[in-house]
Design a protein around this motif. Structure first.
Motif, PDB file in Angstrom:
ATOM      1  N   VAL A   4     -37.120 100.074  53.611  1.00  0.00           N
ATOM      2  CA  VAL A   4     -37.924  98.946  54.079  1.00  0.00           C
ATOM      3  C   VAL A   4     -38.605  98.340  52.859  1.00  0.00           C
ATOM      4  N   GLN A   5     -38.418  97.052  52.683  1.00  0.00           N
ATOM      5  CA  GLN A   5     -38.978  96.370  51.522  1.00  0.00           C
ATOM      6  C   GLN A   5     -39.758  95.132  51.975  1.00  0.00           C
ATOM      7  N   ILE A   6     -40.825  94.813  51.229  1.00  0.00           N
ATOM      8  CA  ILE A   6     -41.508  93.547  51.458  1.00  0.00           C
ATOM      9  C   ILE A   6     -41.391  92.701  50.182  1.00  0.00           C
ATOM     10  N   THR A   7     -41.202  91.414  50.376  1.00  0.00           N
ATOM     11  CA  THR A   7     -41.131  90.472  49.255  1.00  0.00           C
ATOM     12  C   THR A   7     -42.244  89.431  49.341  1.00  0.00           C
ATOM     13  N   GLU A   8     -43.070  89.540  50.373  1.00  0.00           N
ATOM     14  CA  GLU A   8     -44.268  88.713  50.513  1.00  0.00           C
ATOM     15  C   GLU A   8     -45.293  89.530  51.271  1.00  0.00           C
ATOM     16  N   PHE A   9     -46.565  89.232  51.050  1.00  0.00           N
ATOM     17  CA  PHE A   9     -47.621  89.948  51.732  1.00  0.00           C
ATOM     18  C   PHE A   9     -47.875  89.342  53.104  1.00  0.00           C
ATOM     19  N   GLY A  10     -48.271  90.197  54.039  1.00  0.00           N
ATOM     20  CA  GLY A  10     -48.561  89.710  55.383  1.00  0.00           C
ATOM     21  C   GLY A  10     -48.679  90.864  56.350  1.00  0.00           C
ATOM     22  N   GLY A  11     -48.423  90.566  57.627  1.00  0.00           N
ATOM     23  CA  GLY A  11     -48.499  91.567  58.675  1.00  0.00           C
ATOM     24  C   GLY A  11     -47.173  92.268  58.873  1.00  0.00           C
ATOM     25  N   PRO A  12     -46.985  92.911  60.022  1.00  0.00           N
ATOM     26  CA  PRO A  12     -45.746  93.651  60.284  1.00  0.00           C
ATOM     27  C   PRO A  12     -44.482  92.815  60.139  1.00  0.00           C
ATOM     28  N   VAL A  60     -41.444  98.747  48.228  1.00  0.00           N
ATOM     29  CA  VAL A  60     -41.090  99.628  49.341  1.00  0.00           C
ATOM     30  C   VAL A  60     -42.363 100.396  49.688  1.00  0.00           C
ATOM     31  N   PRO A  61     -42.973 100.130  50.851  1.00  0.00           N
ATOM     32  CA  PRO A  61     -44.218 100.818  51.190  1.00  0.00           C
ATOM     33  C   PRO A  61     -43.971 102.303  51.472  1.00  0.00           C
ATOM     34  N   THR A  81     -45.570 104.762  46.047  1.00  0.00           N
ATOM     35  CA  THR A  81     -44.919 103.848  46.982  1.00  0.00           C
ATOM     36  C   THR A  81     -43.508 104.395  47.167  1.00  0.00           C
ATOM     37  N   GLY A  82     -42.687 103.673  47.917  1.00  0.00           N
ATOM     38  CA  GLY A  82     -41.279 104.046  48.021  1.00  0.00           C
ATOM     39  C   GLY A  82     -40.939 105.023  49.114  1.00  0.00           C
ATOM     40  N   GLY A  83     -41.896 105.340  49.994  1.00  0.00           N
ATOM     41  CA  GLY A  83     -41.637 106.342  51.017  1.00  0.00           C
ATOM     42  C   GLY A  83     -40.799 105.869  52.177  1.00  0.00           C
ATOM     43  N   ALA A  85     -37.914 105.002  53.012  1.00  0.00           N
ATOM     44  CA  ALA A  85     -36.537 104.939  52.513  1.00  0.00           C
ATOM     45  C   ALA A  85     -35.831 106.265  52.784  1.00  0.00           C
ATOM     46  N   GLU A  86     -34.506 106.245  52.626  1.00  0.00           N
ATOM     47  CA  GLU A  86     -33.722 107.465  52.830  1.00  0.00           C
ATOM     48  C   GLU A  86     -33.880 108.456  51.683  1.00  0.00           C
ATOM     49  N   ARG A  87     -34.266 107.954  50.508  1.00  0.00           N
ATOM     50  CA  ARG A  87     -34.512 108.824  49.348  1.00  0.00           C
ATOM     51  C   ARG A  87     -35.753 108.321  48.631  1.00  0.00           C
ATOM     52  N   ALA A  88     -36.506 109.263  48.077  1.00  0.00           N
ATOM     53  CA  ALA A  88     -37.749 108.896  47.402  1.00  0.00           C
ATOM     54  C   ALA A  88     -37.970 109.844  46.237  1.00  0.00           C
ATOM     55  N   VAL A  89     -38.803 109.438  45.305  1.00  0.00           N
ATOM     56  CA  VAL A  89     -39.174 110.308  44.185  1.00  0.00           C
ATOM     57  C   VAL A  89     -40.673 110.566  44.242  1.00  0.00           C
ATOM     58  N   ALA A  90     -41.040 111.762  43.770  1.00  0.00           N
ATOM     59  CA  ALA A  90     -42.456 112.140  43.719  1.00  0.00           C
ATOM     60  C   ALA A  90     -42.677 112.994  42.482  1.00  0.00           C
ATOM     61  N   TRP A  91     -43.872 112.900  41.904  1.00  0.00           N
ATOM     62  CA  TRP A  91     -44.219 113.773  40.805  1.00  0.00           C
ATOM     63  C   TRP A  91     -44.313 115.209  41.311  1.00  0.00           C
ATOM     64  N   GLU A  92     -43.837 116.147  40.528  1.00  0.00           N
ATOM     65  CA  GLU A  92     -43.757 117.544  40.970  1.00  0.00           C
ATOM     66  C   GLU A  92     -45.084 118.094  41.501  1.00  0.00           C
ATOM     67  N   PRO A  93     -46.247 117.826  40.856  1.00  0.00           N
ATOM     68  CA  PRO A  93     -47.500 118.373  41.409  1.00  0.00           C
ATOM     69  C   PRO A  93     -47.875 117.793  42.767  1.00  0.00           C
ATOM     70  N   MET A  94     -47.252 116.669  43.140  1.00  0.00           N
ATOM     71  CA  MET A  94     -47.567 116.032  44.422  1.00  0.00           C
ATOM     72  C   MET A  94     -46.682 116.535  45.557  1.00  0.00           C
TER      73      MET A  94
END
Length: 317
Positions: A4-12, A60-61, A81-83, A85-94
Motif C-alpha cells: 500500500v503506497q500513498i503519493t499524496e497526503f489525505g484521508g483513507p 508505504v505506511p 515505515t514500509g509495514g 506490504a508483503e515484505r518489510a525490513v527492520a533494524w535488528e534491535p527492533m
C-alpha cells in the motif's frame, strides 16, 4: 511485491494497493516475510502528515509487522515505515522473537500499544500502589492493556471511559472498577464521582480537546495527566504554569519513539509483556483482520471509532 503506497497526503482515500520492488535489507537490518501487519491510529496521522514526525512522499505506511526472517525466526518488529506490504525490513534491535502460544495479532497488539501502556504507567505516570487511574478509550488497543496492567501494577481504582455501553462493559470485564461515558458535558464530575467523590491521581489521555480539559480539571493535588495522542484532532485549552502550580498538578507528554534503543523501556518490557500473554496473564484485544486490499476501510473504521482491540491487515488478501 504487493504494498500500500500513498503519493499524496489525505484521508483513507489516498491509500492505494500497488506493485513495488522488494525492499533490500541493509547491514544491521532484517528482511521479513510478512504474515500480519498492525494498524495504529498514528498511521492515520502519518497518511495525512499530521503526526509528530513529518512524512515523506511517496510512502508505504505501517510501523509494525509479524513474520519470518530468512533463517526462520518468527519475529514481531517495529519499522519506521514500509509495514503495509508483503515484505518489510527492520533494524535488528527492533525485532523480537515471538514465543509459541502468542498469536500474530496478540504480538502486534503489544509492540506499540502494549509498550505504550507499560511506559505510560511505569515511566511517565510513575504509578504508585493504591493510586486511582483513569484510562480513556479503555476498549481500544492501548486502553484495554492499560486497564489490565494498571490493576497488575497495584492501582487502587481503575476508571475506564468508552464511547458505547458495549465498550464500557468490556472494560469492566478486563478489570476496570467502574466505566463511564467520556463524551458530553460533565466528564469531570463523572470521573470524580467514579472515584468515590475524590479527584483522581492519574489520567491516561489520548483524545485532546474537551476530554483533555475535563481530565485535567479532575486531577487531585500531585496528580499526573499523561498525554499520548490527540484522536479528536482538536487541541485542548492552553495550559498556564500558574494553574499547574496552584493545584500541584503535572501534565506529561509521551511518545513511544523516545523509548526505542533503551532496553529498559523497550526490549525488557516487551519481553515481560510477551511472557505474560504466553502465560495467559494478559489478554490483548484482537479486533478485525482486514485484507490488505481493504486498508482504506480499516482506516475509515478506526477514525470513526467503530473498532475494538487491535486491527490487523492480512498481506495475502
Amino acid at each position: 511485491m504487493r504494498a500500500v503506497q500513498i503519493t499524496e497526503f489525505g484521508g483513507p482515500e489516498v491509500l492505494r494497493l500497488v506493485e513495488l520492488p522488494d525492499p533490500v535489507a541493509q547491514p544491521g537490518q532484517l528482511l521479513i516475510e510478512v504474515d500480519a501487519i498492525g494498524v495504529n491510529y498514528a498511521d492515520t496521522h502519518a497518511v495525512e502528515d499530521s503526526y509528530l514526525s513529518s512524512s515523506t512522499l511517496p510512502m508505504v505506511p505501517g510501523g509494525e509487522v509479524v513474520g519470518r526472517t530468512a533463517d526462520g525466526r518468527r519475529v514481531v518488529a517495529l519499522t519506521a515505515t514500509g509495514g503495509y506490504a508483503e515484505r518489510a525490513v527492520a533494524w535488528e534491535p527492533m525485532a523480537l522473537d515471538v514465543p509459541d502460544g502468542v498469536s500474530d495479532a496478540a504480538a502486534l497488539a503489544l509492540v506499540v500499544q502494549g509498550l505504550t501502556a507499560w511506559n505510560l504507567l511505569r515511566t511517565s505516570a510513575k504509578l504508585a500502589p493504591g493510586e486511582s487511574v483513569v484510562v480513556h478509550a479503555a476498549a481500544g488497543g492501548t486502553g484495554s492493556l492499560a486497564v489490565q496492567l494498571a490493576k497488575r501494577f497495584g492501582a487502587g481504582r481503575v476508571i475506564a471511559t468508552a464511547s458505547t455501553k458495549e465498550k464500557r462493559e468490556l472494560a469492566l470485564e478486563l478489570g476496570a472498577d467502574v466505566a463511564v461515558e467520556a463524551e458530553g458535558e460533565g466528564l469531570k464530575e463523572r470521573l470524580v464521582e467514579a472515584n468515590g467523590g475524590k479527584k483522581v491521581d492519574i489520567v491516561l489521555e489520548m483524545t485532546g480537546g474537551p476530554v483533555f480539559d475535563a481530565s485535567l480539571a479532575a486531577l487531585a493535588p500531585f496528580g499526573r495527566l499523561v498525554a499520548y495522542g490527540m484522536a479528536s484532532r482538536t487541541a485542548p485549552q492552553p495550559i498556564v504554569a500558574a494553574s499547574l502550580m496552584a493545584r500541584s498538578r503535572a501534565v506529561v507528554g509521551f511518545w513511544l519513539m523516545h523509548c526505542l534503543g533503551r532496553p529498559e523501556l523497550h526490549a525488557e518490557p516487551m519481553a515481560e509483556l510477551l511472557r505474560l500473554v504466553a502465560q495467559g496473564e494478559l489478554r490483548p484485544l484482537t479486533g478485525e483482520a482486514y485484507p490488505l486490499s481493504e486498508v482504506a476501510r480499516a482506516h475509515e473504521d478506526l477514525r470513526a471509532r467503530r473498532t475494538t482491540g487491535k486491527l490487523v491487515l492480512d498481506p495475502r488478501g
